[in-house]
Design a protein around this motif. Structure first.
Motif, PDB file in Angstrom:
ATOM      1  N   VAL A   1      -7.515  -3.374  -5.096  1.00  0.00           N
ATOM      2  CA  VAL A   1      -6.595  -2.956  -6.165  1.00  0.00           C
ATOM      3  C   VAL A   1      -5.303  -2.466  -5.500  1.00  0.00           C
ATOM      4  O   VAL A   1      -5.335  -1.473  -4.769  1.00  0.00           O
ATOM      5  CB  VAL A   1      -7.232  -1.811  -6.985  1.00  0.00           C
ATOM      6  CG1 VAL A   1      -6.270  -1.295  -8.036  1.00  0.00           C
ATOM      7  CG2 VAL A   1      -8.537  -2.276  -7.622  1.00  0.00           C
ATOM      8  N   ILE A   2      -4.188  -3.194  -5.740  1.00  0.00           N
ATOM      9  CA  ILE A   2      -2.900  -2.884  -5.096  1.00  0.00           C
ATOM     10  C   ILE A   2      -3.130  -2.371  -3.656  1.00  0.00           C
ATOM     11  O   ILE A   2      -2.757  -1.259  -3.298  1.00  0.00           O
ATOM     12  CB  ILE A   2      -2.045  -1.884  -5.933  1.00  0.00           C
ATOM     13  CG1 ILE A   2      -2.898  -0.804  -6.613  1.00  0.00           C
ATOM     14  CG2 ILE A   2      -1.192  -2.592  -6.937  1.00  0.00           C
ATOM     15  CD1 ILE A   2      -2.086   0.264  -7.380  1.00  0.00           C
ATOM     16  N   ALA A   3      -3.701  -3.260  -2.841  1.00  0.00           N
ATOM     17  CA  ALA A   3      -4.264  -2.786  -1.574  1.00  0.00           C
ATOM     18  C   ALA A   3      -3.889  -3.644  -0.359  1.00  0.00           C
ATOM     19  O   ALA A   3      -3.621  -4.835  -0.492  1.00  0.00           O
ATOM     20  CB  ALA A   3      -5.782  -2.763  -1.704  1.00  0.00           C
ATOM     21  N   PRO A   4      -3.946  -3.023   0.825  1.00  0.00           N
ATOM     22  CA  PRO A   4      -3.699  -3.790   2.052  1.00  0.00           C
ATOM     23  C   PRO A   4      -4.853  -4.722   2.417  1.00  0.00           C
ATOM     24  O   PRO A   4      -4.688  -5.615   3.242  1.00  0.00           O
ATOM     25  CB  PRO A   4      -3.547  -2.694   3.121  1.00  0.00           C
ATOM     26  CG  PRO A   4      -4.237  -1.491   2.564  1.00  0.00           C
ATOM     27  CD  PRO A   4      -4.092  -1.582   1.074  1.00  0.00           C
TER      28      PRO A   4
ATOM     29  N   THR B   1      -0.028  -8.448   4.241  1.00  0.00           N
ATOM     30  CA  THR B   1       1.150  -8.154   5.083  1.00  0.00           C
ATOM     31  C   THR B   1       1.331  -6.649   5.297  1.00  0.00           C
ATOM     32  O   THR B   1       1.723  -6.204   6.369  1.00  0.00           O
ATOM     33  CB  THR B   1       2.440  -8.690   4.436  1.00  0.00           C
ATOM     34  OG1 THR B   1       2.593  -8.077   3.145  1.00  0.00           O
ATOM     35  CG2 THR B   1       2.416 -10.195   4.254  1.00  0.00           C
ATOM     36  N   ILE B   2       1.026  -5.858   4.252  1.00  0.00           N
ATOM     37  CA  ILE B   2       1.296  -4.409   4.337  1.00  0.00           C
ATOM     38  C   ILE B   2       0.276  -3.680   5.205  1.00  0.00           C
ATOM     39  O   ILE B   2       0.445  -2.500   5.514  1.00  0.00           O
ATOM     40  CB  ILE B   2       1.376  -3.752   2.938  1.00  0.00           C
ATOM     41  CG1 ILE B   2       0.021  -3.819   2.209  1.00  0.00           C
ATOM     42  CG2 ILE B   2       2.460  -4.417   2.082  1.00  0.00           C
ATOM     43  CD1 ILE B   2      -0.032  -2.939   0.950  1.00  0.00           C
ATOM     44  N   TYR B   3      -0.783  -4.375   5.583  1.00  0.00           N
ATOM     45  CA  TYR B   3      -1.792  -3.754   6.459  1.00  0.00           C
ATOM     46  C   TYR B   3      -1.164  -3.361   7.791  1.00  0.00           C
ATOM     47  O   TYR B   3      -1.486  -2.316   8.357  1.00  0.00           O
ATOM     48  CB  TYR B   3      -2.918  -4.764   6.696  1.00  0.00           C
ATOM     49  CG  TYR B   3      -4.084  -4.237   7.513  1.00  0.00           C
ATOM     50  CD1 TYR B   3      -5.111  -3.525   6.908  1.00  0.00           C
ATOM     51  CD2 TYR B   3      -4.152  -4.446   8.898  1.00  0.00           C
ATOM     52  CE1 TYR B   3      -6.181  -3.037   7.645  1.00  0.00           C
ATOM     53  CE2 TYR B   3      -5.220  -3.964   9.644  1.00  0.00           C
ATOM     54  CZ  TYR B   3      -6.228  -3.256   9.006  1.00  0.00           C
ATOM     55  OH  TYR B   3      -7.282  -2.777   9.737  1.00  0.00           O
ATOM     56  N   TRP B   4      -0.243  -4.208   8.291  1.00  0.00           N
ATOM     57  CA  TRP B   4       0.241  -4.040   9.667  1.00  0.00           C
ATOM     58  C   TRP B   4       1.123  -2.809   9.851  1.00  0.00           C
ATOM     59  O   TRP B   4       0.916  -2.069  10.824  1.00  0.00           O
ATOM     60  CB  TRP B   4       0.912  -5.337  10.145  1.00  0.00           C
ATOM     61  CG  TRP B   4      -0.039  -6.486   9.972  1.00  0.00           C
ATOM     62  CD1 TRP B   4       0.083  -7.542   9.110  1.00  0.00           C
ATOM     63  CD2 TRP B   4      -1.306  -6.658  10.633  1.00  0.00           C
ATOM     64  NE1 TRP B   4      -1.013  -8.358   9.194  1.00  0.00           N
ATOM     65  CE2 TRP B   4      -1.885  -7.848  10.122  1.00  0.00           C
ATOM     66  CE3 TRP B   4      -2.019  -5.944  11.591  1.00  0.00           C
ATOM     67  CZ2 TRP B   4      -3.130  -8.333  10.546  1.00  0.00           C
ATOM     68  CZ3 TRP B   4      -3.258  -6.418  12.018  1.00  0.00           C
ATOM     69  CH2 TRP B   4      -3.795  -7.592  11.498  1.00  0.00           C
ATOM     70  N   PRO B   5       2.096  -2.539   8.977  1.00  0.00           N
ATOM     71  CA  PRO B   5       2.809  -1.269   9.165  1.00  0.00           C
ATOM     72  C   PRO B   5       1.891  -0.056   9.018  1.00  0.00           C
ATOM     73  O   PRO B   5       2.047   0.928   9.745  1.00  0.00           O
ATOM     74  CB  PRO B   5       3.896  -1.278   8.077  1.00  0.00           C
ATOM     75  CG  PRO B   5       3.595  -2.419   7.189  1.00  0.00           C
ATOM     76  CD  PRO B   5       2.732  -3.371   7.939  1.00  0.00           C
ATOM     77  N   LEU B   6       0.908  -0.130   8.108  1.00  0.00           N
ATOM     78  CA  LEU B   6      -0.024   1.001   7.968  1.00  0.00           C
ATOM     79  C   LEU B   6      -0.746   1.243   9.283  1.00  0.00           C
ATOM     80  O   LEU B   6      -0.899   2.377   9.735  1.00  0.00           O
ATOM     81  CB  LEU B   6      -1.054   0.707   6.866  1.00  0.00           C
ATOM     82  CG  LEU B   6      -0.550   0.880   5.424  1.00  0.00           C
ATOM     83  CD1 LEU B   6      -1.492   0.209   4.439  1.00  0.00           C
ATOM     84  CD2 LEU B   6      -0.416   2.360   5.080  1.00  0.00           C
ATOM     85  N   LEU B   7      -1.154   0.153   9.917  1.00  0.00           N
ATOM     86  CA  LEU B   7      -1.888   0.277  11.186  1.00  0.00           C
ATOM     87  C   LEU B   7      -0.994   0.867  12.280  1.00  0.00           C
ATOM     88  O   LEU B   7      -1.384   1.803  12.986  1.00  0.00           O
ATOM     89  CB  LEU B   7      -2.410  -1.105  11.604  1.00  0.00           C
ATOM     90  CG  LEU B   7      -3.134  -1.172  12.935  1.00  0.00           C
ATOM     91  CD1 LEU B   7      -4.401  -0.331  12.905  1.00  0.00           C
ATOM     92  CD2 LEU B   7      -3.491  -2.608  13.299  1.00  0.00           C
ATOM     93  N   LEU B   8       0.221   0.333  12.410  1.00  0.00           N
ATOM     94  CA  LEU B   8       1.116   0.808  13.485  1.00  0.00           C
ATOM     95  C   LEU B   8       1.517   2.268  13.274  1.00  0.00           C
ATOM     96  O   LEU B   8       1.576   3.047  14.225  1.00  0.00           O
ATOM     97  CB  LEU B   8       2.348  -0.091  13.579  1.00  0.00           C
ATOM     98  CG  LEU B   8       2.074  -1.490  14.138  1.00  0.00           C
ATOM     99  CD1 LEU B   8       3.280  -2.413  13.927  1.00  0.00           C
ATOM    100  CD2 LEU B   8       1.712  -1.432  15.627  1.00  0.00           C
ATOM    101  N   PHE B   9       1.767   2.624  12.030  1.00  0.00           N
ATOM    102  CA  PHE B   9       2.145   4.024  11.776  1.00  0.00           C
ATOM    103  C   PHE B   9       0.979   4.966  12.082  1.00  0.00           C
ATOM    104  O   PHE B   9       1.152   5.993  12.741  1.00  0.00           O
ATOM    105  CB  PHE B   9       2.607   4.221  10.321  1.00  0.00           C
ATOM    106  CG  PHE B   9       4.078   4.032  10.122  1.00  0.00           C
ATOM    107  CD1 PHE B   9       4.613   2.770   9.967  1.00  0.00           C
ATOM    108  CD2 PHE B   9       4.937   5.111  10.105  1.00  0.00           C
ATOM    109  CE1 PHE B   9       5.971   2.580   9.785  1.00  0.00           C
ATOM    110  CE2 PHE B   9       6.306   4.943   9.925  1.00  0.00           C
ATOM    111  CZ  PHE B   9       6.818   3.668   9.764  1.00  0.00           C
ATOM    112  N   SER B  10      -0.211   4.639  11.581  1.00  0.00           N
ATOM    113  CA  SER B  10      -1.312   5.606  11.763  1.00  0.00           C
ATOM    114  C   SER B  10      -1.682   5.707  13.237  1.00  0.00           C
ATOM    115  O   SER B  10      -2.142   6.743  13.707  1.00  0.00           O
ATOM    116  CB  SER B  10      -2.516   5.240  10.906  1.00  0.00           C
ATOM    117  OG  SER B  10      -3.186   4.155  11.457  1.00  0.00           O
TER     118      SER B  10
END
Ligand code: AHR
Length: 509
Positions: A361-364, A376-385
C-alpha cells in the motif's frame, strides 16, 4: 539546515558543508515504517500463510518482506492504522485464531479476519528488529479499551489483561513505548470525526489516565498537517501529556517538477509545527497582553514532531479502497529522496517519521505470489537509513531554482526551490555524507564541492541511465543503486533527475 543562494543557469553550482558545523542529532526513528490493515499490506504483505512458493516462515510471515525490512534497518513500525484504527477492536485480534471474529471494516470497506493481531505484530517486529508503535482507537473505542490494551502489552502485574496475555502464551510484557492518541480524528472520512475542542478534551483525559497506568509510555497527539488551527489548539490544550505531535502529508503531481519538489511543503509544515509547539509551551495571558505571548514558560518540556504518514501518493491514481498500490517512477524517487533531505535538515524538531506505508500500500515494496519488487523509492530509503545518521551538518548551496507551477500552489510563493536539494550528516563513524537530489529533468549539474579526502564513495539512483517515467517490475529492475568512486578533485557532476549520496572520511584518511 540549508542556506541557499540562487544563481543563473550560466553560473557554477556550489555546495559547501563542514564537519565543524554540526547542528543537531538525527533521531534514527525518522526511518520508521507503517503497516495498516489496508489493501494487501498485512494480508499478502506481512502475513501470507497460504503462500505456495516457500516464501513464508513458521508464523506465516513473508520472509522476503522481513529481509527487506532488515536491509532498510527499519527502527520502528506504526500499526494497525491509519483510518483502520477508528473501528478496530484489539481484543478481536488476540487469542486462539479459530475463535477470532470476522468484522466489517469501515475505513476501507472490507472484512477484517483478525488472523493477524497484536501478538503477531509483536513477533514480527521482534524478527525485523523494530520497535512497535501502536495507534489507539479513539473513534468507536473507549478509554477502557485503550487502558486494557496498554495493560495487555506492558504490564508485568497480576491483573486481568496482563494475565490474558500470559494465557495467550506471552509471559514477558512487550513494553510498547509509543502510543498514538487516535489518527486523523479531524477527517470527514473518519468514523467518529471530532471537532478540535472535543478531541483536545478527550485526548487530555486519555493521556492522563494512560500515563497513570504506565508512566513510561510516550504519547503521540493527533495533529493535522502542522499548519492548521487544529494543530495550534490541540497542542495548546494537551501539551502536558504530549511527547510528540503527529502530522501527515502526502505529495504528488502529474508533472515532474511539481512532483519532485512538492515535499518542500513538508519542510514549511515542520517549521510551522515547531513554532506552534513553542507557542503552546508559553503562557498566553489574553487579558493583559491581547497581542503578545508573555515570556513566562508554561512548560519546559518540548514535544517533538512525529511525521507518522508521509510519501508520494495520488489517491485518484491509487485509491485507498482499491488498495492504493502506487507504482513509483524516477520522478517519485527524486521526491522521496527530497522528503528524506527535509527530515535530515529539520532533525532538531523531528522525533520520528514513518513512511506510509511499508508494503504493497503506497509502498517501496510490492509482493507477488512468487517474489518481491523493490520500487524506485526503495533505494533512497536504503541509502538514507544506512548513511544519513549521526548529526546534521549545515550546508550552503548555490544553484539555480525552479519558478513554475507547484503542488501545493502556495509552495511557489513561500519557499525557494533549488534544483539541487541537499542535506548532510556527520556519522559517528567519522564519515561525511552528502545527499543531493538533482531535480532538473534535463540538465546535469557540474558542481564545486570541497572534499577533504582522496577517495569518495558515490551512490547514484536514477540519472542518465534512466528516463523520468522508468519504474521497476519483477522482471525488470530498471532503477537501482549504481556504485562508483570519485577522487575528490575538480568538480562533481550530479546527473539530471537523480539522487546521489557522496561519502568520505572527515579527517581525509
Ligand atoms: O496511509 C493511508 C491512509 O492515509 C491512512 O489510513 C490515513 O491515516 C491517511 O489518510
Amino acid at each position: 539546515m540549508t542556506t541557499f543562494t540562487e544563481i543563473t543557469s550560466a553560473e557554477r553550482p556550489w555546495i559547501y558543508t563542514s564537519p565543524d558545523h554540526a547542528i543537531s542529532r538525527i533521531n534514527p526513528l525518522i526511518y520508521g515504517g507503517f503497516t495498516e490493515h489496508m489493501g494487501r499490506c498485512i494480508y499478502g504483505g506481512l502475513y501470507d500463510p497460504e503462500n505456495q512458493h516457500g516464501l513464508v516462515d513458521e508464523n506465516g510471515f513473508r520472509t522476503d518482506v522481513i529481509e527487506c525490512m532488515k536491509e532498510l534497518n527499519v527502527p520502528v513500525v506504526r500499526y494497525p492504522g491509519g483510518n483502520f484504527v477508528a473501528t478496530y477492536r484489539w481484543m478481536d485480534g488476540v487469542g486462539p485464531r479459530a475463535k477470532r471474529p470476522k468484522r466489517p471494516e469501515l475505513a476501507w470497506l472490507g472484512t477484517e479476519s483478525n488472523q493477524f493481531g497484536t501478538d503477531e505484530f509483536m513477533e514480527w517486529c521482534k524478527i525485523v528488529g523494530a520497535e512497535p508503535y501502536l495507534a489507539l482507537n479513539m473513534g468507536t473505542g473507549t478509554l477502557e479499551d485503550a487502558l486494557a490494551w496498554v495493560e495487555y502489552c506492558n504490564s508485568d502485574k497480576d491483573t486481568y489483561y496482563a494475565n490474558v496475555r500470559r494465557e495467550n502464551g506471552h509471559e514477558v510484557p512487550y513494553r510498547v513505548k509509543y502510543w498514538a492518541l487516535g489518527n486523523e480524528m479531524w477527517g470527514p472520512w473518519y468514523v467518529e470525526q471530532h471537532t478540535k475542542e472535543d478531541y483536545a478534551k478527550k485526548a487530555y483525559q486519555w493521556g492522563k489516565a494512560l500515563k497513570l497506568l504506565d508512566p513510561s509510555i510516550k504519547l503521540i497527539l493527533c495533529g493535522k498537517n502542522g499548519c492548521s488551527d487544529w494543530d495550534r489548539y490541540v497542542l495548546q490544550e494537551c501539551i502536558r501529556f504530549t511527547d510528540m505531535h503527529s502530522i501527515h502529508h502526502y505529495t504528488s503531481d502529474k508533472e515532474h517538477y511539481a512532483n519532485a519538489l512538492a515535499p518542500k511543503s513538508a519542510e514549511r509544515a515542520i517549521e510551522i509545527t515547531a513554532s506552534l509547539i513553542d507557542l503552546a509551551r508559553c503562557e498566553i495571558n489574553m487579558d493583559v497582553f491581547p497581542d503578545e505571548i508573555s515570556t513566562k514558560a508554561k512548560t519546559r518540556h518540548r514535544p517533538t514532531i512525529c511525521f507518522d504518514e508521509w510519501n508520494v501518493w495520488d489517491p485518484e491514481r491509487a485509491p485507498g479502497d482499491k488498495g492504493a498500490e502506487e507504482l513509483y517512477d524516477v520522478s517519485d524517487m527524486c521526491a522521496v529522496a527530497l522528503w528524506l533531505n527535509v527530515f535530515v535538515r529539520q532533525s532538531r524538531y523531528i522525533g520520528m517519521a514513518t513512511v506510509a506505508q511499508s508494503v504493497n500500500v503506497i509502498a517501496p515494496l510490492m509482493t507477488t505470489e512468487t517474489g518481491i519488487v523493490k520500487q524506485t523509492i526503495y533505494w533512497p530509503l536504503l541509502l538514507f537509513s544506512k548513511y544519513m545518521q549521526g548529526q546534521t551538518l549545515a550546508v550552503h548551496v548555490r544553484a539555480s531554482a525552479y519558478h513554475g507551477r507547484t503542488s501545493p500552489e502556495w509552495l511557489a510563493s513561500t519557499m525557494e526551490l533549488p534544483l539541487l536539494d541537499v542535506s548532510a550528516a556527520l556519522g559517528d563513524d567519522g564519515f561525511i555524507n552528502v545527499a543531493v537530489v538533482n531535480a532538473s529533468e534535463t540538465e546535469d549539474a557540474e558542481t564545486e564541492l570541497k572534499v577533504t579526502a582522496e577517495s569518495v564513495q558515490v551512490f547514484t539512483v536514477g540519472g542518465n541511465v534512466n528516463e523520468i517515467r522508468d519504474h521497476n517490475t519483477k522482471s525488470d529492475e530498471k532503477v537501482s543503486i549504481r556504485n562508483s568512486e570519485w577522487d575528490g578533485k575538480g568538480r562533481f557532476t550530479f546527473e539530471k533527475h537523480s539522487f546521489t549520496l557522496l561519502r568520505w572520511k572527515a579527517d581525509g584518511k
